[in-house]
Design a protein around this motif. Structure first.
Motif, PDB file in Angstrom:
ATOM      1  N   ASP A  92       0.803  -1.224   0.000  1.00  0.00           N
ATOM      2  CA  ASP A  92       0.000   0.000   0.000  1.00  0.00           C
ATOM      3  C   ASP A  92       0.836   1.274   0.000  1.00  0.00           C
ATOM      4  N   LEU A  93       2.166   1.153  -0.118  1.00  0.00           N
ATOM      5  CA  LEU A  93       3.029   2.333  -0.061  1.00  0.00           C
ATOM      6  C   LEU A  93       2.618   3.362  -1.113  1.00  0.00           C
ATOM      7  N   PRO A  94       2.283   4.597  -0.685  1.00  0.00           N
ATOM      8  CA  PRO A  94       2.002   5.640  -1.664  1.00  0.00           C
ATOM      9  C   PRO A  94       3.317   6.074  -2.328  1.00  0.00           C
ATOM     10  N   PRO A  95       3.456   5.900  -3.638  1.00  0.00           N
ATOM     11  CA  PRO A  95       4.722   6.264  -4.280  1.00  0.00           C
ATOM     12  C   PRO A  95       4.952   7.766  -4.244  1.00  0.00           C
ATOM     13  N   SER A  96       6.218   8.148  -4.180  1.00  0.00           N
ATOM     14  CA  SER A  96       6.559   9.570  -4.206  1.00  0.00           C
ATOM     15  C   SER A  96       7.761   9.788  -5.112  1.00  0.00           C
ATOM     16  N   THR A  97       7.872  11.001  -5.608  1.00  0.00           N
ATOM     17  CA  THR A  97       8.964  11.370  -6.512  1.00  0.00           C
ATOM     18  C   THR A  97       9.629  12.627  -5.972  1.00  0.00           C
ATOM     19  N   PRO A  98      10.924  12.562  -5.663  1.00  0.00           N
ATOM     20  CA  PRO A  98      11.585  13.760  -5.125  1.00  0.00           C
ATOM     21  C   PRO A  98      11.734  14.848  -6.181  1.00  0.00           C
ATOM     22  N   ASP A  99      11.697  16.068  -5.726  1.00  0.00           N
ATOM     23  CA  ASP A  99      11.977  17.207  -6.602  1.00  0.00           C
ATOM     24  C   ASP A  99      13.474  17.405  -6.765  1.00  0.00           C
ATOM     25  N   VAL A 100      14.223  17.005  -5.729  1.00  0.00           N
ATOM     26  CA  VAL A 100      15.676  17.177  -5.743  1.00  0.00           C
ATOM     27  C   VAL A 100      16.332  15.881  -5.276  1.00  0.00           C
ATOM     28  N   ALA A 101      17.254  15.362  -6.087  1.00  0.00           N
ATOM     29  CA  ALA A 101      18.035  14.182  -5.713  1.00  0.00           C
ATOM     30  C   ALA A 101      19.346  14.647  -5.088  1.00  0.00           C
ATOM     31  N   ILE A 102      19.603  14.200  -3.867  1.00  0.00           N
ATOM     32  CA  ILE A 102      20.835  14.563  -3.165  1.00  0.00           C
ATOM     33  C   ILE A 102      21.923  13.565  -3.538  1.00  0.00           C
ATOM     34  N   GLU A 103      23.042  14.075  -4.045  1.00  0.00           N
ATOM     35  CA  GLU A 103      24.129  13.202  -4.480  1.00  0.00           C
ATOM     36  C   GLU A 103      25.257  13.226  -3.452  1.00  0.00           C
ATOM     37  N   GLY A 104      25.421  12.119  -2.731  1.00  0.00           N
ATOM     38  CA  GLY A 104      26.516  12.005  -1.777  1.00  0.00           C
ATOM     39  C   GLY A 104      26.429  13.039  -0.669  1.00  0.00           C
ATOM     40  N   ASP A 105      27.557  13.654  -0.360  1.00  0.00           N
ATOM     41  CA  ASP A 105      27.612  14.701   0.664  1.00  0.00           C
ATOM     42  C   ASP A 105      27.279  16.032  -0.002  1.00  0.00           C
ATOM     43  N   GLU A 106      26.267  16.695   0.505  1.00  0.00           N
ATOM     44  CA  GLU A 106      25.825  17.925  -0.150  1.00  0.00           C
ATOM     45  C   GLU A 106      25.248  18.880   0.895  1.00  0.00           C
ATOM     46  N   GLU A 107      25.582  20.154   0.766  1.00  0.00           N
ATOM     47  CA  GLU A 107      25.040  21.167   1.667  1.00  0.00           C
ATOM     48  C   GLU A 107      24.129  22.104   0.886  1.00  0.00           C
ATOM     49  N   LEU A 108      22.939  22.297   1.412  1.00  0.00           N
ATOM     50  CA  LEU A 108      21.959  23.176   0.792  1.00  0.00           C
ATOM     51  C   LEU A 108      21.811  24.434   1.629  1.00  0.00           C
ATOM     52  N   LYS A 132      22.837  20.143   5.775  1.00  0.00           N
ATOM     53  CA  LYS A 132      23.944  19.325   5.277  1.00  0.00           C
ATOM     54  C   LYS A 132      23.578  17.845   5.274  1.00  0.00           C
ATOM     55  N   PHE A 133      23.581  17.245   4.086  1.00  0.00           N
ATOM     56  CA  PHE A 133      23.412  15.800   3.940  1.00  0.00           C
ATOM     57  C   PHE A 133      24.803  15.155   3.918  1.00  0.00           C
ATOM     58  N   THR A 134      24.975  14.089   4.706  1.00  0.00           N
ATOM     59  CA  THR A 134      26.213  13.307   4.664  1.00  0.00           C
ATOM     60  C   THR A 134      25.849  11.858   4.395  1.00  0.00           C
ATOM     61  N   HIS A 135      26.487  11.272   3.383  1.00  0.00           N
ATOM     62  CA  HIS A 135      26.144   9.939   2.894  1.00  0.00           C
ATOM     63  C   HIS A 135      26.820   8.868   3.748  1.00  0.00           C
ATOM     64  N   CYS A 147      21.034   1.075   3.693  1.00  0.00           N
ATOM     65  CA  CYS A 147      20.487   1.100   2.342  1.00  0.00           C
ATOM     66  C   CYS A 147      21.414   1.989   1.504  1.00  0.00           C
ATOM     67  N   PRO A 148      21.285   1.968   0.176  1.00  0.00           N
ATOM     68  CA  PRO A 148      22.276   2.647  -0.665  1.00  0.00           C
ATOM     69  C   PRO A 148      22.380   4.150  -0.448  1.00  0.00           C
ATOM     70  N   GLY A 149      21.254   4.819  -0.170  1.00  0.00           N
ATOM     71  CA  GLY A 149      21.282   6.270  -0.047  1.00  0.00           C
ATOM     72  C   GLY A 149      21.367   6.783   1.375  1.00  0.00           C
ATOM     73  N   CYS A 150      21.405   5.903   2.330  1.00  0.00           N
ATOM     74  CA  CYS A 150      21.299   6.274   3.749  1.00  0.00           C
ATOM     75  C   CYS A 150      22.204   7.467   4.093  1.00  0.00           C
ATOM     76  N   SER A 151      21.609   8.490   4.700  1.00  0.00           N
ATOM     77  CA  SER A 151      22.325   9.732   4.979  1.00  0.00           C
ATOM     78  C   SER A 151      21.883  10.298   6.320  1.00  0.00           C
ATOM     79  N   THR A 152      22.742  11.159   6.859  1.00  0.00           N
ATOM     80  CA  THR A 152      22.329  11.987   7.991  1.00  0.00           C
ATOM     81  C   THR A 152      22.051  13.395   7.462  1.00  0.00           C
ATOM     82  N   ILE A 153      21.260  14.135   8.226  1.00  0.00           N
ATOM     83  CA  ILE A 153      20.929  15.513   7.866  1.00  0.00           C
ATOM     84  C   ILE A 153      21.275  16.396   9.061  1.00  0.00           C
ATOM     85  N   GLU A 154      22.170  17.351   8.851  1.00  0.00           N
ATOM     86  CA  GLU A 154      22.561  18.256   9.928  1.00  0.00           C
ATOM     87  C   GLU A 154      21.966  19.637   9.703  1.00  0.00           C
ATOM     88  N   ILE A 155      21.323  20.134  10.743  1.00  0.00           N
ATOM     89  CA  ILE A 155      20.812  21.499  10.765  1.00  0.00           C
ATOM     90  C   ILE A 155      21.240  22.100  12.093  1.00  0.00           C
TER      91      ILE A 155
END
Length: 197
Positions: free
Chosen positions: A89-105, A113-116, A121-129
């Motif tokens: 039953d998972l409602p599918p979703s589509t990101p507007d922005v794909a985060i590649e590796g380590d990236e700061e927005l 800051k995303f850190t890979h 899982c393949p994309g597993c990341s932390t998010i620092e604010i």
């Protein structure tokens, strides 16, 4: 910064709202998160995924539609947002922005800051604010994410833990399940987990 937390769904997955300078960041909106989020935001600016497992992304698409804000997801996990193998039953979703590796927005002066840290899982990341690290299912209080799922990799997790050990500062860690901890606290256990994998 103000942080609100609410465990969601059967796996009690932590959904967070981090508010900085009047900007609300929604992190990992899981099963049934929409109502709680709508009641607790005043100026939403982004939906952020630490990774793509269903219990962290269930309400992505509903919130994208209701809030009109962009969804940011680590690139390696985008296929999981459409994969209902585990949860039909998972409602599918589509990101507007794909985060590649380590990236700061930069959101109008607020750094995110995303850190890979792949392994769980393949994309597993932390998010620092600011003073907070939202660790998803990478690091928990005295534990780490499982590596026996489809797309998991114990070898990648070892490398991620080695990378985690090198972080030179401390922050409060807000995990995807359970209670808060800190970077320094969990760095103490990294070698133990590396040896267990």
């Amino acid at each position: 910064m103000q942080i609100k937390k609410q465990p969601m769904g059967p796996y009690q997955t932590n959904c967070y709202i981090a508010t900085v300078d009047g900007k609300d960041f929604i992190i990992d909106p899981g099963v049934g998160a929409t109502g709680w989020v709508l009641n607790n935001v005043t100026n939403p600016v982004a939906i952020l995924n630490t990774h793509g497992h269903f219990d962290h992304v269930w309400s992505n698409s509903e919130l994208q539609e209701k809030l009109g804000v962009k969804l940011y997801t680590p690139k390696g996990d985008i296929p999981l947002l459409q994969d209902n193998t585990w949860m039909p039953d998972l409602p599918p979703s589509t990101p507007d922005v794909a985060i590649e590796g380590d990236e700061e927005l930069d959101f109008d002066g607020t750094k995110v800051k995303f850190t890979h840290f792949p392994g769980h899982c393949p994309g597993c990341s932390t998010i620092e604010i600011e003073h907070a690290m939202f660790s998803g299912d990478f690091i928990f209080q005295r534990s780490i994410g499982r590596t026996d799922f489809p797309y998991s990799s114990p070898e990648d997790m070892k490398k991620s833990l080695e990378k985690f050990k090198q972080i030179p500062y401390d922050k409060t860690v807000y995990p995807g399940h359970g209670e808060n901890t800190s970077i320094k606290q969990e760095q103490q256990y990294a070698d133990y987990w590396i040896n267990q994998l």
